[in-house]
Design a protein around this motif. Structure first.
Motif, PDB file in Angstrom:
ATOM      1  N   THR A   1       0.859  -1.090   0.034  1.00 35.75           N
ATOM      2  CA  THR A   1       0.024  -0.173  -0.095  1.00 35.75           C
ATOM      3  C   THR A   1       0.981   1.050  -0.148  1.00 35.75           C
ATOM      4  OG1 THR A   1      -1.901  -1.102   1.019  1.00 35.75           O
ATOM      5  CG2 THR A   1      -1.524   1.254   1.263  1.00 35.75           C
TER       6      THR A   1
ATOM      7  N   ALA B   1      -5.978  12.400  -0.758  1.00 35.48           N
ATOM      8  CA  ALA B   1      -7.065  11.287  -0.303  1.00 35.48           C
ATOM      9  C   ALA B   1      -7.027  10.483  -1.347  1.00 35.48           C
ATOM     10  CB  ALA B   1      -8.312  11.957   0.150  1.00 35.48           C
ATOM     11  N   VAL B   2      -7.277  10.908  -2.798  1.00 35.41           N
ATOM     12  CA  VAL B   2      -7.218  10.260  -3.861  1.00 35.41           C
ATOM     13  C   VAL B   2      -5.966   9.264  -3.915  1.00 35.41           C
ATOM     14  CG1 VAL B   2      -7.210  10.303  -6.352  1.00 35.41           C
ATOM     15  CG2 VAL B   2      -8.780  11.697  -5.086  1.00 35.41           C
TER      16      VAL B   2
ATOM     17  N   VAL C   1      -4.879   1.740  -1.630  1.00 34.04           N
ATOM     18  CA  VAL C   1      -5.458   1.011  -0.518  1.00 34.04           C
ATOM     19  C   VAL C   1      -6.669   0.057  -1.371  1.00 34.04           C
ATOM     20  CG1 VAL C   1      -7.028   0.600   1.492  1.00 34.04           C
ATOM     21  CG2 VAL C   1      -5.389   2.359   1.457  1.00 34.04           C
ATOM     22  N   SER C   2      -7.280   0.710  -2.281  1.00 29.17           N
ATOM     23  CA  SER C   2      -8.413  -0.145  -3.183  1.00 29.17           C
ATOM     24  C   SER C   2      -7.647  -1.150  -3.942  1.00 29.17           C
ATOM     25  CB  SER C   2      -9.305   0.513  -3.927  1.00 29.17           C
ATOM     26  OG  SER C   2      -8.528   1.667  -4.751  1.00 29.17           O
TER      27      SER C   2
ATOM     28  N   LEU D   1      -4.128   8.094  -1.639  1.00 31.80           N
ATOM     29  CA  LEU D   1      -4.191   6.943  -0.554  1.00 31.80           C
ATOM     30  C   LEU D   1      -5.251   5.867  -0.956  1.00 31.80           C
ATOM     31  CD1 LEU D   1      -3.490   5.943   2.319  1.00 31.80           C
ATOM     32  CD2 LEU D   1      -4.949   7.252   3.245  1.00 31.80           C
ATOM     33  N   LEU D   2      -6.359   6.333  -1.319  1.00 31.57           N
ATOM     34  CA  LEU D   2      -7.839   5.641  -1.489  1.00 31.57           C
ATOM     35  C   LEU D   2      -7.344   4.496  -2.774  1.00 31.57           C
ATOM     36  CD1 LEU D   2     -10.886   7.816  -0.818  1.00 31.57           C
ATOM     37  CD2 LEU D   2      -9.850   5.893   0.639  1.00 31.57           C
ATOM     38  N   ARG D   3      -6.653   5.148  -3.636  1.00 32.80           N
ATOM     39  CA  ARG D   3      -6.547   4.386  -4.856  1.00 32.80           C
ATOM     40  C   ARG D   3      -5.423   3.082  -4.599  1.00 32.80           C
ATOM     41  NH1 ARG D   3      -1.935   5.701  -9.603  1.00 32.80           N
ATOM     42  NH2 ARG D   3      -0.710   5.883  -7.709  1.00 32.80           N
TER      43      ARG D   3
ATOM     44  N   LYS E   1      -7.525  16.740  -1.220  1.00 31.23           N
ATOM     45  CA  LYS E   1      -8.117  16.006  -2.073  1.00 31.23           C
ATOM     46  C   LYS E   1      -7.248  15.068  -2.824  1.00 31.23           C
ATOM     47  CE  LYS E   1     -12.600  18.488  -2.732  1.00 31.23           C
ATOM     48  NZ  LYS E   1     -13.415  19.144  -3.476  1.00 31.23           N
TER      49      LYS E   1
END
Length: 316
Positions: free
Chosen positions: A108, A148-149, A155-156, A151-153, A145
């Motif tokens: 990650t 956040a994008v 993690v997903s 990190l979320l990318r 933002k």
């Protein structure tokens, strides 16, 4: 044949491996590891503290640098427990759940680092191409933002990996190739069809690493075009100079990664020591050198570090 090799059940533990051929308690590795992790933790923490305290550094460029420092810190903390346990204390056993947890965090934060480097390239492009609108384009809200994008990318993309590994039966050897857990390393020990894992791993690499590399290449083509459009030679050099630290960070991340990939693909005849060293360089080198590069190359940070150690405080 041992009972472990006969069973069709998952191993409860994996066995980690240090550098092949080195003694069980590798005191020669203890000092370098101490220096590497000590420098990594101290360097990135100093970068974060300076950016937080020094108001003149509350700019988009330094916010992205803080993201990079936080990512490097997290990546190092993900590998540090098992690296120290193997090389300092010869504790080589790790439970299956602990292994896949470490695997998740290492992959990650590797993806997050790649995304942050892309964000930093975008920051340099905006600063050079639209200098008068720089602060209005990269507002605090936009920077948040982007973070956040990124990190979320990551993690997903990595989240399915632990579940894909956990569904596999491990009935052969339980000895991993490194002193930490990686998806491809654990996958090769499975005694079942791993095509789904291989395909998903390849897609995740393309979605994160390959895509980011292409975006970085395009970004620097656009940056170069913007620099060539600047009339003054001094201004051109000044604009390019602001990119040097980021270029160094990109090279520190991608060169070891490409080297490790090439050795894994085409260097199967090479000594296991070479494979282990390249994997360790990829994991350990960027977090320890990034804060050094930015401290040396960035005047504002360098001055604050000197004042911190010479006067015991940060401030004008």
């Amino acid at each position: 044949m041992s009972p472990v090799n006969q069973t069709s059940h998952n191993h409860q533990t994996f066995t980690l491996t240090g550098l092949p051929g080195m003694p069980e308690r590798d005191f020669l590795m203890a000092l370098p590891l101490f220096l590497l992790y000590g420098t990594t933790l101290l360097g990135n923490l100093i970068i974060l503290v300076i950016i937080k305290i020094e108001e003149s550094l509350h700019e988009p460029m330094y916010y992205f640098l803080a993201m990079l420092a936080a990512t490097d810190l997290s990546l190092s903390l993900s590998s540090m427990p098992t690296m120290i346990s193997v090389h300092w204390f010869n504790w080589r056993s790790i439970t299956f759940d602990a292994c896949i947890t470490q695997m998740f965090f290492i992959h990650t934060f590797g993806g997050v680092e790649s995304g942050v480097l892309v964000a930093m390239a975008f920051d340099r492009f905006v600063a050079i191409r639209f200098p008068l609108r720089y602060a209005t384009i990269l507002t605090h809200d936009v920077i948040g933002k982007i973070g956040a994008v990124v990190l979320l990318r990551s993690v997903s993309a990595v989240l399915p990996v632990p579940f894909l590994i956990k569904r596999l039966p491990f009935c052969h050897s339980n000895v991993l190739s490194h002193a930490y857990c990686l998806h491809q390393d654990a996958m090769r020990l499975a005694c079942a069809d791993t095509r789904i894992n291989s395909i998903y791993g390849l897609l995740a690499v393309i979605f994160i690493i390959v895509l980011d590399a292409l975006i970085l290449l395009i970004s620097y083509i656009l940056i170069l075009q913007a620099v060539l459009g600047i009339a003054s030679r001094e201004e051109k050099l000044k604009a390019l100079n602001t990119c040097l630290s980021h270029i160094c960070a990109v090279l520190l991340f991608y060169v070891p990664l490409i080297g490790m990939t090439l050795i894994h693909r085409f260097g199967k005849h090479l000594s296991p020591v070479v494979h282990s060293l390249m994997a360790n360089v990829y994991l350990l080198l960027p977090p320890v050198l990034n804060p050094i590069v930015y401290s040396v190359r960035t005047k504002q940070i360098r001055k604050r570090i000197v004042r911190m150690f010479c006067r015991g405080k940060i401030g004008p």
